[in-house]
Each structure stands twice: as C-alpha cells, then as structure tokens.
Design a protein around this motif. Structure first.
Motif, PDB file in Angstrom:
ATOM      1  N   VAL A  88       0.973  -1.241   0.046  1.00 53.16           N
ATOM      2  CA  VAL A  88      -0.056   0.010  -0.038  1.00 53.16           C
ATOM      3  C   VAL A  88       0.861   1.046  -0.014  1.00 53.16           C
ATOM      4  O   VAL A  88       1.544   1.295   0.873  1.00 53.16           O
ATOM      5  CB  VAL A  88      -0.926   0.044   1.334  1.00 53.16           C
ATOM      6  CG1 VAL A  88      -1.821   1.090   1.292  1.00 53.16           C
ATOM      7  CG2 VAL A  88      -1.741  -1.402   1.317  1.00 53.16           C
ATOM      8  N   LEU A  89       0.944   2.080  -1.085  1.00 52.20           N
ATOM      9  CA  LEU A  89       1.694   3.115  -1.118  1.00 52.20           C
ATOM     10  C   LEU A  89       0.904   4.360  -1.788  1.00 52.20           C
ATOM     11  O   LEU A  89      -0.258   4.075  -2.234  1.00 52.20           O
ATOM     12  CB  LEU A  89       2.814   2.765  -2.231  1.00 52.20           C
ATOM     13  CG  LEU A  89       3.773   1.719  -2.056  1.00 52.20           C
ATOM     14  CD1 LEU A  89       4.419   1.483  -3.345  1.00 52.20           C
ATOM     15  CD2 LEU A  89       4.638   1.792  -0.753  1.00 52.20           C
ATOM     16  N   THR A  90       1.649   5.612  -1.432  1.00 54.68           N
ATOM     17  CA  THR A  90       1.112   6.871  -2.231  1.00 54.68           C
ATOM     18  C   THR A  90       1.508   6.692  -3.701  1.00 54.68           C
ATOM     19  O   THR A  90       2.397   5.961  -3.994  1.00 54.68           O
ATOM     20  CB  THR A  90       1.380   7.960  -1.461  1.00 54.68           C
ATOM     21  OG1 THR A  90       2.895   8.341  -1.562  1.00 54.68           O
ATOM     22  CG2 THR A  90       0.954   8.150   0.154  1.00 54.68           C
ATOM     23  N   PRO A  91       0.498   7.413  -4.433  1.00 50.67           N
ATOM     24  CA  PRO A  91       1.041   7.490  -5.894  1.00 50.67           C
ATOM     25  C   PRO A  91       2.559   8.124  -6.137  1.00 50.67           C
ATOM     26  O   PRO A  91       3.473   7.684  -6.880  1.00 50.67           O
ATOM     27  CB  PRO A  91      -0.007   8.436  -6.370  1.00 50.67           C
ATOM     28  CG  PRO A  91      -1.242   8.060  -5.721  1.00 50.67           C
ATOM     29  CD  PRO A  91      -0.715   7.734  -3.912  1.00 50.67           C
ATOM     30  N   THR A  92       2.831   8.870  -5.215  1.00 52.29           N
ATOM     31  CA  THR A  92       4.392   9.627  -5.292  1.00 52.29           C
ATOM     32  C   THR A  92       5.358   8.979  -5.020  1.00 52.29           C
ATOM     33  O   THR A  92       6.406   8.553  -5.568  1.00 52.29           O
ATOM     34  CB  THR A  92       4.385  10.857  -4.120  1.00 52.29           C
ATOM     35  OG1 THR A  92       3.407  11.950  -4.393  1.00 52.29           O
ATOM     36  CG2 THR A  92       5.740  11.379  -4.152  1.00 52.29           C
ATOM     37  N   VAL A  93       5.277   7.796  -3.961  1.00 52.61           N
ATOM     38  CA  VAL A  93       6.255   6.734  -3.760  1.00 52.61           C
ATOM     39  C   VAL A  93       6.131   5.760  -4.809  1.00 52.61           C
ATOM     40  O   VAL A  93       7.139   5.268  -5.215  1.00 52.61           O
ATOM     41  CB  VAL A  93       5.828   5.911  -2.258  1.00 52.61           C
ATOM     42  CG1 VAL A  93       6.873   4.761  -2.074  1.00 52.61           C
ATOM     43  CG2 VAL A  93       6.019   7.076  -1.242  1.00 52.61           C
ATOM     44  N   ALA A  94       4.791   5.340  -5.225  1.00 54.94           N
ATOM     45  CA  ALA A  94       4.872   4.386  -6.572  1.00 54.94           C
ATOM     46  C   ALA A  94       5.739   4.982  -7.701  1.00 54.94           C
ATOM     47  O   ALA A  94       6.108   4.097  -8.472  1.00 54.94           O
ATOM     48  CB  ALA A  94       3.285   4.214  -6.985  1.00 54.94           C
ATOM     49  N   GLN A  95       5.831   6.117  -7.929  1.00 53.98           N
ATOM     50  CA  GLN A  95       6.503   6.980  -9.012  1.00 53.98           C
ATOM     51  C   GLN A  95       8.004   6.784  -8.851  1.00 53.98           C
ATOM     52  O   GLN A  95       8.616   6.934  -9.753  1.00 53.98           O
ATOM     53  CB  GLN A  95       5.983   8.312  -9.277  1.00 53.98           C
ATOM     54  CG  GLN A  95       4.433   8.554  -9.707  1.00 53.98           C
ATOM     55  CD  GLN A  95       3.884   9.985  -9.397  1.00 53.98           C
ATOM     56  OE1 GLN A  95       4.844  10.965  -9.007  1.00 53.98           O
ATOM     57  NE2 GLN A  95       2.810  10.105  -9.613  1.00 53.98           N
ATOM     58  N   LEU A  96       8.201   6.499  -7.736  1.00 57.18           N
ATOM     59  CA  LEU A  96       9.689   6.370  -7.417  1.00 57.18           C
ATOM     60  C   LEU A  96      10.316   4.939  -7.677  1.00 57.18           C
ATOM     61  O   LEU A  96      11.755   5.005  -7.797  1.00 57.18           O
ATOM     62  CB  LEU A  96      10.081   6.757  -6.000  1.00 57.18           C
ATOM     63  CG  LEU A  96       9.544   8.181  -5.411  1.00 57.18           C
ATOM     64  CD1 LEU A  96       9.869   8.288  -3.958  1.00 57.18           C
ATOM     65  CD2 LEU A  96      10.564   9.317  -6.520  1.00 57.18           C
ATOM     66  N   LEU A 120      -1.613   5.064 -13.980  1.00 59.62           N
ATOM     67  CA  LEU A 120      -2.372   3.901 -14.579  1.00 59.62           C
ATOM     68  C   LEU A 120      -1.684   3.160 -15.644  1.00 59.62           C
ATOM     69  O   LEU A 120      -1.621   2.082 -15.553  1.00 59.62           O
ATOM     70  CB  LEU A 120      -3.597   4.617 -15.201  1.00 59.62           C
ATOM     71  CG  LEU A 120      -4.929   4.755 -14.131  1.00 59.62           C
ATOM     72  CD1 LEU A 120      -6.044   5.450 -14.827  1.00 59.62           C
ATOM     73  CD2 LEU A 120      -5.323   3.264 -13.511  1.00 59.62           C
ATOM     74  N   ALA A 121      -0.924   3.809 -16.582  1.00 60.20           N
ATOM     75  CA  ALA A 121      -0.411   3.395 -17.772  1.00 60.20           C
ATOM     76  C   ALA A 121       0.930   2.579 -17.208  1.00 60.20           C
ATOM     77  O   ALA A 121       1.288   1.628 -17.956  1.00 60.20           O
ATOM     78  CB  ALA A 121       0.128   4.687 -18.575  1.00 60.20           C
ATOM     79  N   THR A 122       1.542   3.085 -16.084  1.00 63.17           N
ATOM     80  CA  THR A 122       2.760   2.379 -15.407  1.00 63.17           C
ATOM     81  C   THR A 122       2.408   1.066 -15.019  1.00 63.17           C
ATOM     82  O   THR A 122       3.103   0.187 -15.103  1.00 63.17           O
ATOM     83  CB  THR A 122       3.248   3.369 -14.521  1.00 63.17           C
ATOM     84  OG1 THR A 122       3.674   4.538 -15.158  1.00 63.17           O
ATOM     85  CG2 THR A 122       4.681   2.653 -14.063  1.00 63.17           C
ATOM     86  N   TRP A 123       1.164   1.044 -14.168  1.00 63.74           N
ATOM     87  CA  TRP A 123       1.054   0.068 -13.250  1.00 63.74           C
ATOM     88  C   TRP A 123      -0.237  -0.869 -13.675  1.00 63.74           C
ATOM     89  O   TRP A 123      -0.284  -1.890 -13.226  1.00 63.74           O
ATOM     90  CB  TRP A 123       0.670   0.536 -11.804  1.00 63.74           C
ATOM     91  CG  TRP A 123       1.983   1.080 -11.206  1.00 63.74           C
ATOM     92  CD1 TRP A 123       2.329   2.477 -11.136  1.00 63.74           C
ATOM     93  CD2 TRP A 123       3.200   0.264 -10.546  1.00 63.74           C
ATOM     94  NE1 TRP A 123       3.664   2.353 -10.455  1.00 63.74           N
ATOM     95  CE2 TRP A 123       3.960   1.068 -10.064  1.00 63.74           C
ATOM     96  CE3 TRP A 123       3.070  -1.172 -10.256  1.00 63.74           C
ATOM     97  CZ2 TRP A 123       5.321   0.818  -9.458  1.00 63.74           C
ATOM     98  CZ3 TRP A 123       4.527  -1.491  -9.565  1.00 63.74           C
ATOM     99  CH2 TRP A 123       5.590  -0.520  -9.298  1.00 63.74           C
ATOM    100  N   HIS A 124      -1.214  -0.834 -14.560  1.00 66.52           N
ATOM    101  CA  HIS A 124      -2.215  -1.317 -14.685  1.00 66.52           C
ATOM    102  C   HIS A 124      -2.301  -2.732 -15.137  1.00 66.52           C
ATOM    103  O   HIS A 124      -3.012  -3.585 -14.780  1.00 66.52           O
ATOM    104  CB  HIS A 124      -3.322  -0.576 -15.536  1.00 66.52           C
ATOM    105  CG  HIS A 124      -3.107  -0.690 -17.053  1.00 66.52           C
ATOM    106  ND1 HIS A 124      -1.850   0.037 -17.745  1.00 66.52           N
ATOM    107  CD2 HIS A 124      -3.413  -1.672 -18.230  1.00 66.52           C
ATOM    108  CE1 HIS A 124      -1.628  -0.406 -18.985  1.00 66.52           C
ATOM    109  NE2 HIS A 124      -2.849  -1.280 -19.241  1.00 66.52           N
TER     110      HIS A 124
END
Length: 211
Positions: A88-96, A120-124
């Motif tokens: 469970v992460l924030t979008p900001t952390v997921a972007q790192l 969405l494009a990165t993780w879906h």
C-alpha cells in the motif's frame, strides 16, 4: 489521529476501536489472504499502517518490515528479498520505483493522493492496481476500487467499504445529486459530538467530505 486533511489545517480526530471491524470488508477488496506478504511501509502515525499490520494478521499473512535505510534507498530490493506480494503506497512513492523492479508484487493499493493517467499507464497491466480512499476521520478506507485498467478514470475511488455513501450538494448536504461533496455514514468514524467541519457538527458516523 492527527491530519491536515483536505483543508490543509492541522486537526485531531478521535477514532473508535470499532472501526477495526471494517477490516473484514477490506480483505477481499484488497485481495489479501493467508498467502499475502504485505509490505509495512507506512509511518505508524498514518492510518494505513493499521491495514498493513492488523489486516495482515487477521488473514494470517506475513508482515514484511524493511529497515529505515531500505525504505529510503533500496525499497525494491528489500521487498524482493522478503517476497512481498502486496503493498500500500501513495502515488508519489509508486512513481519512485518501476514495476519491473519487483519480482513478487501482485497487488498494489494506492491512496492518500490523487492518481494520474501516467500512474495507470505504468502499473495497470503489471499488478492488480487498486485505488483506496479514506479520510482520517473515517478510517481506515471508506472506498476501494476494483483493479484498475488503462481505460479507468483515475478519479474513481471505488465502491463504499464498510459504510454507506451519498453524493450531495456542495453547500447543503441535505440535497443529493451533484458530484461535489460526499457524505459517509458508518461505524467507521468519530465519537459523538466531535467537531469535524468549520460549518457544523454532525452525528456519530456521519462525515461530510470534499471530493
């Protein structure tokens, strides 16, 4: 629990232990079970830490706790070593981090911030990519989405979880129908008589939110 919330003004909210009962609702929405190895990433000051710990214990899963150094500098390697399959992460952390850096990750739940089309494009198509929503006053999550696809609206927060939700008029929560505020009623939230808005006091289990 202390938060700046959507107003940006620091405030405290008294959360009843009864809200832990809603973990039962979150379990299937977040695809957590006894095989789950859940990353304990969040600060214990944040309500998401309750999901990472108590929900994991409830389903008989494994809590995976990285060191402070690993959280900051080598999160992907640490999660791989602990065979983490849910985070469970924030979008900001997921972007790192990048999806290809994770060997075992199957479910990624994001919340706490707005989701973007780029997220969405990165993780879906790499994991079950799920969005959760829950203000501190209505802990822990009041809405959880189905796994998102590339065509999903990033503003979709999902279906109510452990509560009933209404869409109401921005200036009058007695009027239904406009997508400007959300009214939640459940056993998720505050003690009776707690002030949760500059515009008034609402009854137990009732909270008015900006969306």
């Amino acid at each position: 629990m202390f938060t700046s919330g959507m107003t940006g003004k620091p405030k405290g909210a008294i959360i009843e232990h009864l809200c832990i009962a809603t973990l039962r609702c979150m379990q299937p929405r977040m695809f957590m079970n006894s095989n789950s190895c859940v990353l304990q990433f969040s600060s214990h000051d944040w309500d998401v830490a309750v999901i990472e710990t108590l929900l994991t214990l409830r389903v008989g899963g494994c809590i995976c706790i990285p060191s402070d150094e690993e959280r900051i500098s080598n999160l992907a390697q640490a999660t791989n070593q602990m065979t983490v399959n849910c985070a469970v992460l924030t979008p900001t952390v997921a972007q790192l981090v990048r999806p290809e850096d994770f060997t075992h990750l199957e479910t990624l739940v994001v919340g706490g911030e707005a989701l973007s089309l780029a997220d969405l494009a990165t993780w879906h198509d790499r994991v079950r990519f799920i969005q959760s929503y829950g203000p501190a006053e209505c802990s822990i999550a009041s809405a959880v989405s189905e796994p998102l696809t590339l065509s999903s609206n990033p503003r979709t927060i999902g279906q109510p979880c452990g509560c009933v939700a209404w869409t109401v008029h921005r200036d009058n929560h007695h009027l239904l129908g406009t997508i400007q505020k959300q009214l939640l009623r459940s056993l998720l939230s505050l003690r009776p008589g707690c002030r949760i808005s500059d515009k008034g006091i609402y009854p137990r289990g009732c909270i008015k939110l900006e969306i």
